[in-house]
Write a protein that holds these residues in place. Structure first.
Motif, PDB file in Angstrom:
ATOM      1  N   GLY A  73       0.823  -1.203   0.000  1.00  0.00           N
ATOM      2  CA  GLY A  73       0.000   0.000   0.000  1.00  0.00           C
ATOM      3  C   GLY A  73       0.858   1.254   0.000  1.00  0.00           C
ATOM      4  O   GLY A  73       0.596   2.213  -0.733  1.00  0.00           O
ATOM      5  N   SER A  74       1.901   1.249   0.824  1.00  0.00           N
ATOM      6  CA  SER A  74       2.828   2.388   0.864  1.00  0.00           C
ATOM      7  C   SER A  74       3.541   2.558  -0.464  1.00  0.00           C
ATOM      8  O   SER A  74       3.757   3.682  -0.929  1.00  0.00           O
ATOM      9  CB  SER A  74       3.851   2.186   1.985  1.00  0.00           C
ATOM     10  N   ALA A  75       3.910   1.436  -1.082  1.00  0.00           N
ATOM     11  CA  ALA A  75       4.619   1.498  -2.362  1.00  0.00           C
ATOM     12  C   ALA A  75       3.726   2.098  -3.440  1.00  0.00           C
ATOM     13  O   ALA A  75       4.160   2.961  -4.215  1.00  0.00           O
ATOM     14  CB  ALA A  75       5.085   0.108  -2.765  1.00  0.00           C
ATOM     15  N   ARG A  76       2.481   1.639  -3.519  1.00  0.00           N
ATOM     16  CA  ARG A  76       1.569   2.203  -4.529  1.00  0.00           C
ATOM     17  C   ARG A  76       1.338   3.688  -4.266  1.00  0.00           C
ATOM     18  O   ARG A  76       1.327   4.500  -5.197  1.00  0.00           O
ATOM     19  CB  ARG A  76       0.241   1.451  -4.508  1.00  0.00           C
ATOM     20  N   ARG A  77       1.132   4.031  -3.016  1.00  0.00           N
ATOM     21  CA  ARG A  77       0.871   5.430  -2.663  1.00  0.00           C
ATOM     22  C   ARG A  77       2.058   6.315  -3.046  1.00  0.00           C
ATOM     23  O   ARG A  77       1.892   7.387  -3.641  1.00  0.00           O
ATOM     24  CB  ARG A  77       0.586   5.537  -1.167  1.00  0.00           C
ATOM     25  N   HIS A  78       3.263   5.852  -2.718  1.00  0.00           N
ATOM     26  CA  HIS A  78       4.464   6.615  -3.044  1.00  0.00           C
ATOM     27  C   HIS A  78       4.620   6.743  -4.552  1.00  0.00           C
ATOM     28  O   HIS A  78       4.994   7.807  -5.065  1.00  0.00           O
ATOM     29  CB  HIS A  78       5.681   5.936  -2.435  1.00  0.00           C
ATOM     30  N   GLY A  79       4.320   5.669  -5.261  1.00  0.00           N
ATOM     31  CA  GLY A  79       4.424   5.710  -6.713  1.00  0.00           C
ATOM     32  C   GLY A  79       3.490   6.731  -7.336  1.00  0.00           C
ATOM     33  O   GLY A  79       3.874   7.456  -8.268  1.00  0.00           O
ATOM     34  N   VAL A  80       2.269   6.805  -6.830  1.00  0.00           N
ATOM     35  CA  VAL A  80       1.315   7.800  -7.341  1.00  0.00           C
ATOM     36  C   VAL A  80       1.807   9.205  -7.038  1.00  0.00           C
ATOM     37  O   VAL A  80       1.730  10.105  -7.885  1.00  0.00           O
ATOM     38  CB  VAL A  80      -0.079   7.571  -6.734  1.00  0.00           C
ATOM     39  N   GLU A  81       2.335   9.405  -5.841  1.00  0.00           N
ATOM     40  CA  GLU A  81       2.846  10.733  -5.472  1.00  0.00           C
ATOM     41  C   GLU A  81       3.986  11.162  -6.391  1.00  0.00           C
ATOM     42  O   GLU A  81       4.039  12.313  -6.837  1.00  0.00           O
ATOM     43  CB  GLU A  81       3.310  10.718  -4.011  1.00  0.00           C
ATOM     44  N   SER A  88      -2.101  16.856 -10.866  1.00  0.00           N
ATOM     45  CA  SER A  88      -2.896  15.650 -11.083  1.00  0.00           C
ATOM     46  C   SER A  88      -4.112  15.880 -11.978  1.00  0.00           C
ATOM     47  O   SER A  88      -4.780  14.931 -12.362  1.00  0.00           O
ATOM     48  CB  SER A  88      -3.370  15.092  -9.736  1.00  0.00           C
ATOM     49  N   SER A  89      -4.390  17.121 -12.317  1.00  0.00           N
ATOM     50  CA  SER A  89      -5.555  17.412 -13.154  1.00  0.00           C
ATOM     51  C   SER A  89      -5.401  16.761 -14.528  1.00  0.00           C
ATOM     52  O   SER A  89      -4.385  16.934 -15.205  1.00  0.00           O
ATOM     53  CB  SER A  89      -5.722  18.924 -13.322  1.00  0.00           C
ATOM     54  N   GLY A  90      -6.387  15.976 -14.910  1.00  0.00           N
ATOM     55  CA  GLY A  90      -6.358  15.341 -16.216  1.00  0.00           C
ATOM     56  C   GLY A  90      -5.516  14.083 -16.290  1.00  0.00           C
ATOM     57  O   GLY A  90      -5.351  13.511 -17.372  1.00  0.00           O
ATOM     58  N   VAL A  91      -5.018  13.602 -15.152  1.00  0.00           N
ATOM     59  CA  VAL A  91      -4.165  12.407 -15.142  1.00  0.00           C
ATOM     60  C   VAL A  91      -5.019  11.161 -14.905  1.00  0.00           C
ATOM     61  O   VAL A  91      -5.913  11.149 -14.055  1.00  0.00           O
ATOM     62  CB  VAL A  91      -3.081  12.509 -14.051  1.00  0.00           C
ATOM     63  N   TRP A  92      -4.731  10.112 -15.650  1.00  0.00           N
ATOM     64  CA  TRP A  92      -5.347   8.806 -15.443  1.00  0.00           C
ATOM     65  C   TRP A  92      -4.295   7.893 -14.825  1.00  0.00           C
ATOM     66  O   TRP A  92      -3.173   7.779 -15.331  1.00  0.00           O
ATOM     67  CB  TRP A  92      -5.820   8.219 -16.767  1.00  0.00           C
ATOM     68  N   ILE A  93      -4.619   7.259 -13.702  1.00  0.00           N
ATOM     69  CA  ILE A  93      -3.674   6.393 -12.997  1.00  0.00           C
ATOM     70  C   ILE A  93      -3.966   4.937 -13.356  1.00  0.00           C
ATOM     71  O   ILE A  93      -5.055   4.433 -13.083  1.00  0.00           O
ATOM     72  CB  ILE A  93      -3.777   6.586 -11.471  1.00  0.00           C
ATOM     73  N   ALA A  94      -3.005   4.285 -13.971  1.00  0.00           N
ATOM     74  CA  ALA A  94      -3.138   2.876 -14.354  1.00  0.00           C
ATOM     75  C   ALA A  94      -2.214   2.049 -13.471  1.00  0.00           C
ATOM     76  O   ALA A  94      -1.015   2.333 -13.386  1.00  0.00           O
ATOM     77  CB  ALA A  94      -2.779   2.683 -15.828  1.00  0.00           C
ATOM     78  N   ASN A  95      -2.778   1.052 -12.809  1.00  0.00           N
ATOM     79  CA  ASN A  95      -2.026   0.270 -11.836  1.00  0.00           C
ATOM     80  C   ASN A  95      -1.821  -1.169 -12.301  1.00  0.00           C
ATOM     81  O   ASN A  95      -2.758  -1.802 -12.806  1.00  0.00           O
ATOM     82  CB  ASN A  95      -2.789   0.229 -10.503  1.00  0.00           C
ATOM     83  N   THR A  96      -0.609  -1.667 -12.111  1.00  0.00           N
ATOM     84  CA  THR A  96      -0.352  -3.088 -12.324  1.00  0.00           C
ATOM     85  C   THR A  96       0.733  -3.523 -11.352  1.00  0.00           C
ATOM     86  O   THR A  96       1.164  -2.747 -10.488  1.00  0.00           O
ATOM     87  CB  THR A  96       0.007  -3.402 -13.781  1.00  0.00           C
ATOM     88  N   GLY A 159      -7.630   0.941 -12.973  1.00  0.00           N
ATOM     89  CA  GLY A 159      -7.408   2.286 -13.487  1.00  0.00           C
ATOM     90  C   GLY A 159      -8.428   3.254 -12.930  1.00  0.00           C
ATOM     91  O   GLY A 159      -9.597   2.882 -12.736  1.00  0.00           O
ATOM     92  N   LEU A 160      -8.017   4.477 -12.657  1.00  0.00           N
ATOM     93  CA  LEU A 160      -8.950   5.485 -12.157  1.00  0.00           C
ATOM     94  C   LEU A 160      -8.377   6.873 -12.381  1.00  0.00           C
ATOM     95  O   LEU A 160      -7.165   7.047 -12.566  1.00  0.00           O
ATOM     96  CB  LEU A 160      -9.255   5.271 -10.680  1.00  0.00           C
ATOM     97  N   SER A 161      -9.269   7.844 -12.371  1.00  0.00           N
ATOM     98  CA  SER A 161      -8.820   9.225 -12.549  1.00  0.00           C
ATOM     99  C   SER A 161      -8.110   9.682 -11.290  1.00  0.00           C
ATOM    100  O   SER A 161      -8.446   9.263 -10.170  1.00  0.00           O
ATOM    101  CB  SER A 161     -10.011  10.142 -12.837  1.00  0.00           C
ATOM    102  N   ALA A 162      -7.124  10.541 -11.447  1.00  0.00           N
ATOM    103  CA  ALA A 162      -6.406  11.082 -10.297  1.00  0.00           C
ATOM    104  C   ALA A 162      -7.347  11.895  -9.417  1.00  0.00           C
ATOM    105  O   ALA A 162      -7.179  11.941  -8.190  1.00  0.00           O
ATOM    106  CB  ALA A 162      -5.237  11.946 -10.768  1.00  0.00           C
ATOM    107  N   ARG A 163      -8.321  12.520 -10.024  1.00  0.00           N
ATOM    108  CA  ARG A 163      -9.297  13.294  -9.250  1.00  0.00           C
ATOM    109  C   ARG A 163     -10.059  12.395  -8.285  1.00  0.00           C
ATOM    110  O   ARG A 163     -10.236  12.732  -7.098  1.00  0.00           O
ATOM    111  CB  ARG A 163     -10.265  14.012 -10.192  1.00  0.00           C
ATOM    112  N   LEU A 164     -10.500  11.233  -8.764  1.00  0.00           N
ATOM    113  CA  LEU A 164     -11.200  10.293  -7.898  1.00  0.00           C
ATOM    114  C   LEU A 164     -10.248   9.732  -6.855  1.00  0.00           C
ATOM    115  O   LEU A 164     -10.619   9.588  -5.670  1.00  0.00           O
ATOM    116  CB  LEU A 164     -11.791   9.159  -8.739  1.00  0.00           C
ATOM    117  N   TYR A 165      -9.043   9.401  -7.261  1.00  0.00           N
ATOM    118  CA  TYR A 165      -8.046   8.860  -6.341  1.00  0.00           C
ATOM    119  C   TYR A 165      -7.832   9.807  -5.157  1.00  0.00           C
ATOM    120  O   TYR A 165      -7.836   9.391  -3.990  1.00  0.00           O
ATOM    121  CB  TYR A 165      -6.732   8.627  -7.088  1.00  0.00           C
ATOM    122  N   GLU A 166      -7.653  11.074  -5.452  1.00  0.00           N
ATOM    123  CA  GLU A 166      -7.419  12.057  -4.400  1.00  0.00           C
ATOM    124  C   GLU A 166      -8.652  12.233  -3.512  1.00  0.00           C
ATOM    125  O   GLU A 166      -8.541  12.334  -2.280  1.00  0.00           O
ATOM    126  CB  GLU A 166      -7.012  13.393  -5.010  1.00  0.00           C
TER     127      GLU A 166
END
Length: 237
Positions: A73-81, A88-96, A159-166
């Motif tokens: 969880g910390s790794a994913r969070r740090h990666g997004v940061e 983050s406006s207009g960014v799409w976050i794709a996770n694998t 996958g999710l929008s950065a807006r939703l993620y935040e």
């Protein structure tokens, strides 16, 4: 209001994945070349004691950051940061995941859905059959219908929008099920959500993972048990 997607941030946690990280990054780079907007790829090497970092740094276009949390969880969070920063406006976050292989249409399909107004894409995964016994392959095939998205949450294909993620508060610092937790918090915000198998990700069929739970436990202990239970119910009827 629908938001235009201007870039993609791919985030990949990794812990001692020297055997599989190369094929993962190669597949993500292929998927990235299929889209017309900028794609950043961030691999978070968390508590790695093998050659994961050295291998990942051989791939141009991949940002490798090191962490010593031993917590996905910390790794994913740090990666997004790192990937999104303050813009983050207009960014799409794709996770694998680093033990996974994404299909060539992985980002194309997620962005197609985002263009339609989908804010959260829950993708399916399948194990690498080469890692499974014939009995396990038969059991997995029997419980998964082609063309049907079961809606199970997998960080290997999310996958999710950065807006939703935040808005949902981002990934929690959990050692497992951090993806399920995030999606559950997203659901309280009533986002436009879609489960799909049109960009299915192949993930490692390892039987013992980095934690006690997760997909490895499912393959090792739950998969055959689910089939046996279904067979018993049919026999009773």
């Amino acid at each position: 209001m629908r938001q235009v997607t201007s870039s993609v941030a791919v985030v990949i946690p990794a812990r001692n994945e020297e055997q599989l990280v190369g094929r993962c990054l190669e597949s993500v780079l292929v998927a990235a070349r299929r889209v017309a907007i900028p794609v950043s790829i961030t691999l978070v090497a968390d508590g790695c004691t093998d050659d994961t970092v050295q291998i990942a740094r051989q791939y141009p276009g991949v940002t490798v950051v090191e962490l010593d949390a031993s917590n996905v969880g910390s790794a994913r969070r740090h990666g997004v940061e790192v990937a999104c920063g303050s813009a983050s406006s207009g960014v799409w976050i794709a996770n694998t995941d680093a033990d996974s292989v994404v299909p060539a249409n992985w980002l194309v399909e997620q962005l197609r859905l985002a263009h339609r107004g989908i804010e959260l894409v829950i993708g399916t995964v399948r194990p690498d059959f080469a890692d499974l016994s014939a009995e396990q392959v038969a059991a997995w095939t029997a419980t998964h219908v082609p063309g049907f998205a079961n809606g199970h949450v997998h960080g290997a294909n999310l996958g999710l929008s950065a807006r939703l993620y935040e808005a949902a508060g981002g990934y929690p610092d959990l050692p497992e099920h951090e993806d399920v937790d995030l999606v559950a918090r997203c659901a309280t915000l009533n986002p436009v959500t879609l489960a799909t198998d049109r960009c299915e990700v192949m993930t490692s069929g390892r039987q013992y993972g980095r934690t006690d739970g997760g997909y490895a436990r499912y393959l090792r202990a739950d998969l055959l048990a689910a089939v046996q239970e279904a067979d018993s119910e049919r026999t009773v009827r």
